[in-house]
Design a protein around this motif. Sequence first.
Motif, PDB file in Angstrom:
ATOM      1  N   VAL A 114      -7.220   5.282  83.495  1.00  0.00           N
ATOM      2  CA  VAL A 114      -7.239   4.090  82.643  1.00  0.00           C
ATOM      3  C   VAL A 114      -7.407   4.501  81.179  1.00  0.00           C
ATOM      4  O   VAL A 114      -6.742   3.958  80.286  1.00  0.00           O
ATOM      5  CB  VAL A 114      -8.377   3.131  83.057  1.00  0.00           C
ATOM      6  CG1 VAL A 114      -8.420   1.911  82.135  1.00  0.00           C
ATOM      7  CG2 VAL A 114      -8.218   2.691  84.487  1.00  0.00           C
ATOM      8  N   VAL A 115      -8.284   5.462  80.930  1.00  0.00           N
ATOM      9  CA  VAL A 115      -8.508   5.967  79.573  1.00  0.00           C
ATOM     10  C   VAL A 115      -7.212   6.548  79.008  1.00  0.00           C
ATOM     11  O   VAL A 115      -6.873   6.319  77.833  1.00  0.00           O
ATOM     12  CB  VAL A 115      -9.626   7.036  79.572  1.00  0.00           C
ATOM     13  CG1 VAL A 115      -9.707   7.746  78.224  1.00  0.00           C
ATOM     14  CG2 VAL A 115     -10.969   6.404  79.919  1.00  0.00           C
ATOM     15  N   PHE A 118      -4.969   3.766  77.978  1.00  0.00           N
ATOM     16  CA  PHE A 118      -5.448   3.189  76.712  1.00  0.00           C
ATOM     17  C   PHE A 118      -5.015   4.064  75.531  1.00  0.00           C
ATOM     18  O   PHE A 118      -4.581   3.550  74.490  1.00  0.00           O
ATOM     19  CB  PHE A 118      -6.971   3.060  76.747  1.00  0.00           C
ATOM     20  CG  PHE A 118      -7.590   2.664  75.426  1.00  0.00           C
ATOM     21  CD1 PHE A 118      -7.384   1.399  74.903  1.00  0.00           C
ATOM     22  CD2 PHE A 118      -8.370   3.565  74.706  1.00  0.00           C
ATOM     23  CE1 PHE A 118      -7.947   1.033  73.682  1.00  0.00           C
ATOM     24  CE2 PHE A 118      -8.931   3.215  73.497  1.00  0.00           C
ATOM     25  CZ  PHE A 118      -8.714   1.947  72.976  1.00  0.00           C
ATOM     26  N   ASP A 119      -5.103   5.369  75.711  1.00  0.00           N
ATOM     27  CA  ASP A 119      -4.677   6.307  74.669  1.00  0.00           C
ATOM     28  C   ASP A 119      -3.197   6.122  74.351  1.00  0.00           C
ATOM     29  O   ASP A 119      -2.794   6.086  73.185  1.00  0.00           O
ATOM     30  CB  ASP A 119      -4.947   7.738  75.129  1.00  0.00           C
ATOM     31  CG  ASP A 119      -4.336   8.780  74.216  1.00  0.00           C
ATOM     32  OD1 ASP A 119      -4.816   8.932  73.077  1.00  0.00           O
ATOM     33  OD2 ASP A 119      -3.366   9.444  74.630  1.00  0.00           O
ATOM     34  N   TYR A 121      -1.419   3.426  74.900  1.00  0.00           N
ATOM     35  CA  TYR A 121      -1.245   2.091  74.314  1.00  0.00           C
ATOM     36  C   TYR A 121      -1.481   2.124  72.805  1.00  0.00           C
ATOM     37  O   TYR A 121      -0.675   1.610  72.018  1.00  0.00           O
ATOM     38  CB  TYR A 121      -2.202   1.100  74.980  1.00  0.00           C
ATOM     39  CG  TYR A 121      -2.399  -0.176  74.193  1.00  0.00           C
ATOM     40  CD1 TYR A 121      -1.424  -1.166  74.183  1.00  0.00           C
ATOM     41  CD2 TYR A 121      -3.563  -0.378  73.439  1.00  0.00           C
ATOM     42  CE1 TYR A 121      -1.591  -2.328  73.444  1.00  0.00           C
ATOM     43  CE2 TYR A 121      -3.745  -1.531  72.707  1.00  0.00           C
ATOM     44  CZ  TYR A 121      -2.753  -2.507  72.701  1.00  0.00           C
ATOM     45  OH  TYR A 121      -2.928  -3.649  71.959  1.00  0.00           O
ATOM     46  N   VAL A 122      -2.577   2.750  72.401  1.00  0.00           N
ATOM     47  CA  VAL A 122      -2.893   2.823  70.967  1.00  0.00           C
ATOM     48  C   VAL A 122      -1.851   3.675  70.237  1.00  0.00           C
ATOM     49  O   VAL A 122      -1.406   3.323  69.141  1.00  0.00           O
ATOM     50  CB  VAL A 122      -4.308   3.391  70.741  1.00  0.00           C
ATOM     51  CG1 VAL A 122      -4.608   3.520  69.246  1.00  0.00           C
ATOM     52  CG2 VAL A 122      -5.362   2.505  71.407  1.00  0.00           C
ATOM     53  N   LEU A 142     -15.468   8.404  75.974  1.00  0.00           N
ATOM     54  CA  LEU A 142     -14.658   7.846  77.064  1.00  0.00           C
ATOM     55  C   LEU A 142     -14.688   8.746  78.299  1.00  0.00           C
ATOM     56  O   LEU A 142     -14.785   8.262  79.431  1.00  0.00           O
ATOM     57  CB  LEU A 142     -13.216   7.645  76.586  1.00  0.00           C
ATOM     58  CG  LEU A 142     -12.986   6.524  75.569  1.00  0.00           C
ATOM     59  CD1 LEU A 142     -11.557   6.560  75.036  1.00  0.00           C
ATOM     60  CD2 LEU A 142     -13.292   5.161  76.175  1.00  0.00           C
ATOM     61  N   LEU A 211      -5.276  -3.043  84.629  1.00  0.00           N
ATOM     62  CA  LEU A 211      -5.434  -2.694  83.212  1.00  0.00           C
ATOM     63  C   LEU A 211      -4.300  -1.772  82.743  1.00  0.00           C
ATOM     64  O   LEU A 211      -3.759  -1.935  81.642  1.00  0.00           O
ATOM     65  CB  LEU A 211      -6.786  -2.011  82.986  1.00  0.00           C
ATOM     66  CG  LEU A 211      -8.027  -2.886  83.174  1.00  0.00           C
ATOM     67  CD1 LEU A 211      -9.294  -2.036  83.100  1.00  0.00           C
ATOM     68  CD2 LEU A 211      -8.076  -3.987  82.114  1.00  0.00           C
ATOM     69  N   ILE A 212      -3.943  -0.810  83.594  1.00  0.00           N
ATOM     70  CA  ILE A 212      -2.876   0.142  83.236  1.00  0.00           C
ATOM     71  C   ILE A 212      -1.537  -0.576  83.116  1.00  0.00           C
ATOM     72  O   ILE A 212      -0.792  -0.365  82.152  1.00  0.00           O
ATOM     73  CB  ILE A 212      -2.797   1.274  84.281  1.00  0.00           C
ATOM     74  CG1 ILE A 212      -4.027   2.179  84.163  1.00  0.00           C
ATOM     75  CG2 ILE A 212      -1.530   2.100  84.103  1.00  0.00           C
ATOM     76  CD1 ILE A 212      -4.181   3.178  85.294  1.00  0.00           C
ATOM     77  N   SER A 215      -1.466  -2.597  79.914  1.00  0.00           N
ATOM     78  CA  SER A 215      -1.240  -1.759  78.732  1.00  0.00           C
ATOM     79  C   SER A 215       0.214  -1.309  78.654  1.00  0.00           C
ATOM     80  O   SER A 215       0.810  -1.278  77.567  1.00  0.00           O
ATOM     81  CB  SER A 215      -2.170  -0.543  78.765  1.00  0.00           C
ATOM     82  OG  SER A 215      -1.806   0.358  79.795  1.00  0.00           O
TER      83      SER A 215
END
Length: 313
Positions: A114-115, A118-119, A121-122, A142, A211-212, A215
């Motif tokens: 998931v982290v 998120f990376d 996505y940003v 994280l 969540l993944i 994103s």
Amino acid sequence: MTNKSFPAGFILLGFSEWPQLEMVLFWVVIFFYTMIVLGNLTIILLCCMDPHLHTPMYFFLSNLSFLELCFTTTTVPQMLFNLWGPDKSITYTGCVIQLCVFLCLGATEGILLVVMAFDRYVAICQPLRYKIIIHPSLCWKLVLMAWLSGLMESLIQSFITFQLPFCTHHHLDDFLCEVPALIRLACGDTSANECQMTISAVLFTIVPVGLILTSYGYIAQALGKIQSEEGRQKAIVTCSSHLIVVFMFYGTVAMVYTDPKNHFASNHGKFLTFFYTIVTPLLNPLIYTLRSKEVKDALQRLMRKGISLQKSR
């Protein structure tokens, strides 16, 4: 019949009903484990030594490779011992340790994926703010959060599982000590354990996948706005690699852990376990290295450096 005291150990049935297959699997597992160690150590080495890979994405990837190494090392030695000879036993203490470490590493990997999403996505949706948001301090926080989540899940799940009244034969229909197999071994009421494990499976598989995918929904929208064809292709390759790993890991784990007593999990659970403990850790470094130009370039630089050092001697 149940045994409410601590048993001396368990019998891991594994693939004992197919004795001819066991010897084949023994050599297959040795080969796979060797490749897992070499592949993941290569990624860790490249991420540490090559300055071009000193980025958050490869920091998280090196942590994933370290997790995969530990994950397989937790299970492979015992698996090889059981495949090689007639003795399929594991001590009670060994079973507890294996389960605790296995759960901790598995849950940590689930959060780390998931982290990594998120990376990405940003990086793709907010590229101008990427270095401000994903700074080294946040990366470490994280990763620490992922490890603490895995540790908490392991302690809770392991404690609850070993409170079960196990049947006296102590035969586990698996090749490692795993929660679904231990629940199926229990002779008492396991409804509370099944409910708790389903909740854990939702928290560590279904929610992360949601969540993944969310994103990546935003990432898909952002990809259409990227003007550079090269930049778009690079983003697609990176994201598709991550998605392949995500579905391989979460898909097999969810089938085993969401409902441990269903017909499919009971009959085929050991094969799914074999897949996410041996096959997935083998494929991860291959997927990331073969599809990432940066990793391939870093590997070539490291090899050229090694050749030049040998010539200088």
